[in-house]
Design a protein around this motif. Sequence first.
Motif, short mmCIF file in Angstrom:
data_model
loop_
_atom_site.label_atom_id
_atom_site.label_comp_id
_atom_site.label_asym_id
_atom_site.label_seq_id
_atom_site.Cartn_x
_atom_site.Cartn_y
_atom_site.Cartn_z
N HIS A 26 0.90 -1.39 0.05
CA HIS A 26 -0.01 0.06 0.10
C HIS A 26 0.92 1.31 -0.03
O HIS A 26 0.61 2.29 -0.69
CB HIS A 26 -0.92 -0.10 1.19
CG HIS A 26 -2.34 -0.77 1.12
ND1 HIS A 26 -3.18 0.01 0.30
CD2 HIS A 26 -2.67 -1.95 1.40
CE1 HIS A 26 -4.39 -1.03 0.39
NE2 HIS A 26 -4.07 -2.10 1.02
N CYS A 54 -7.47 -2.37 4.46
CA CYS A 54 -6.32 -1.86 4.97
C CYS A 54 -5.83 -0.43 4.19
O CYS A 54 -5.04 0.45 4.54
CB CYS A 54 -5.14 -2.59 4.66
SG CYS A 54 -5.08 -4.17 5.72
N ASP A 96 -9.03 -4.77 -3.19
CA ASP A 96 -9.71 -5.77 -4.26
C ASP A 96 -11.25 -6.35 -3.64
O ASP A 96 -12.00 -6.48 -4.43
CB ASP A 96 -8.80 -6.80 -4.72
CG ASP A 96 -8.12 -7.27 -3.74
OD1 ASP A 96 -8.10 -7.10 -2.67
OD2 ASP A 96 -6.99 -8.17 -4.20
N GLY A 97 -11.17 -6.39 -2.32
CA GLY A 97 -12.45 -7.11 -1.84
C GLY A 97 -13.49 -6.09 -1.82
O GLY A 97 -14.55 -6.34 -2.36
N GLY A 98 -12.88 -4.78 -1.53
CA GLY A 98 -13.99 -3.79 -1.68
C GLY A 98 -14.34 -3.33 -3.27
O GLY A 98 -15.63 -3.15 -3.32
N GLY A 128 -7.06 -8.26 2.94
CA GLY A 128 -6.00 -8.04 3.72
C GLY A 128 -6.34 -7.73 5.44
O GLY A 128 -5.94 -8.53 6.14
N MET A 129 -7.05 -6.61 5.60
CA MET A 129 -7.47 -6.38 7.02
C MET A 129 -8.14 -7.30 7.85
O MET A 129 -7.77 -7.51 9.03
CB MET A 129 -8.32 -5.21 7.07
CG MET A 129 -8.57 -4.54 8.38
SD MET A 129 -9.06 -2.93 8.68
CE MET A 129 -7.57 -1.83 8.43
C1 LIG Z 1 -20.47 -4.97 4.22
C2 LIG Z 1 -18.96 -5.43 5.08
N1 LIG Z 1 -18.76 -6.57 5.01
C3 LIG Z 1 -17.77 -7.07 5.54
C4 LIG Z 1 -16.76 -6.24 6.40
C5 LIG Z 1 -15.54 -6.68 6.95
N2 LIG Z 1 -14.39 -6.28 6.16
C6 LIG Z 1 -13.87 -5.21 6.63
S1 LIG Z 1 -12.29 -5.04 5.81
C7 LIG Z 1 -12.73 -6.34 4.90
C8 LIG Z 1 -11.47 -6.96 3.86
C9 LIG Z 1 -11.01 -5.74 2.98
O1 LIG Z 1 -10.29 -6.26 1.87
P1 LIG Z 1 -9.83 -5.43 0.55
O2 LIG Z 1 -10.83 -4.77 0.44
O3 LIG Z 1 -9.35 -6.57 -0.34
O4 LIG Z 1 -8.74 -4.64 1.34
P2 LIG Z 1 -7.23 -4.82 1.80
O5 LIG Z 1 -7.35 -4.89 3.54
O6 LIG Z 1 -6.93 -6.06 1.43
O7 LIG Z 1 -6.24 -3.76 1.59
C10 LIG Z 1 -13.95 -7.02 5.24
C11 LIG Z 1 -14.50 -8.07 4.69
C12 LIG Z 1 -17.24 -4.85 6.29
N3 LIG Z 1 -16.47 -3.84 6.93
N4 LIG Z 1 -18.35 -4.48 5.83
#
Ligand SMILES: Cc1ncc(C[n+]2csc(CCOP(=O)(O)OP(=O)(O)O)c2C)c(N)n1
Length: 249
Positions: A26, A54, A96-98, A128-129
């Motif tokens: 990041h 994250c 990428d999850g978001g 990640g987070m």
């Molecule tokens: C609607 C919702 N579902 C699940 C969560 C829990 N949650 C918080 S951070 C996260 C993962 C984020 O992953 P990513 O977007 O890939 O970002 P990274 O942490 O890898 O940078 C999740 C599932 C949430 N905050 N809100």
Amino acid sequence: MSVQPQMPRTWRTETKPHKFCPGCGHPLVLKALSWAIEELEIEEKVVFGCDIGCSLLAWDFFNLDSVQTHHGRTTPVITGIKRVRPDLVGVAYMGDGGGYAIGSQHLVNSAMRNEKVTVILVNNTQYGMTGGQMAPTTLPNQKTETTPYGRSVEETGLPTKGPEMVASISSEGSYVARGTVSNVRQLKKYIKRALEAQLNGNFSFIEALSLCPTNWRTNAEETWKFLEDQMSKYFTVGEFKTPAQKKEG
Ligand SMILES: Cc1ncc(C[n+]2csc(CCOP(=O)(O)OP(=O)(O)O)c2C)c(N)n1
Ligand code: SF4
């Protein structure tokens, strides 16, 4: 929202301790973004939005007006700000999850509507987070917290190729590219072109291949090997859409 009228010149030299894990990708993406902003001299105009995950650890990384939202909602929030204040430059920053899972519709809609914003999505192949669960970008056979025997393509489909998808649905003047933290200068160049596309009134999207040694459970050598040998082979680095050249005459 107030935009800082006179950004102190220390913006260019001051550094802050960051909150990411050692070896995280990041900060490299954010560094590339800061270089692009500086080169375009748009510090006073940028509104930076980060997502849940994250990416939110970037909320005070810059001396920029910032906002934080939940999963992929950063894009519509930045879009709203931009529609009210078209003089600003809106940057939506997410994982990428978001961007590809929980908030994917916002990426699709903003690209199709040619919103005048720049979306930067960090691909580290998992969530990640929250401890390394499978994401849309998890590679075939990659082990994660929720795929302990490796991701099964038969059961979960193929990893999302975001820039390829966005390039196919976005307008002519938009800019779409995939960079990597293993080439930060190139990543900066892509981000700069993305911001320029927004300044010219178009949507732009950058995916950045990134590192998450904490959840990959890799040492430094294995971390870079995974990025360069496995991720970069599956996710092609390069420009997928550039604004059409102006015809002469
Ligand atoms: C609607 C919702 N579902 C699940 C969560 C829990 N949650 C918080 S951070 C996260 C993962 C984020 O992953 P990513 O977007 O890939 O970002 P990274 O942490 O890898 O940078 C999740 C599932 C949430 N905050 N809100
Ligand atoms: S968990 Fe991964 S993505 Fe999050 S700060 Fe640590 S290394 Fe970076």
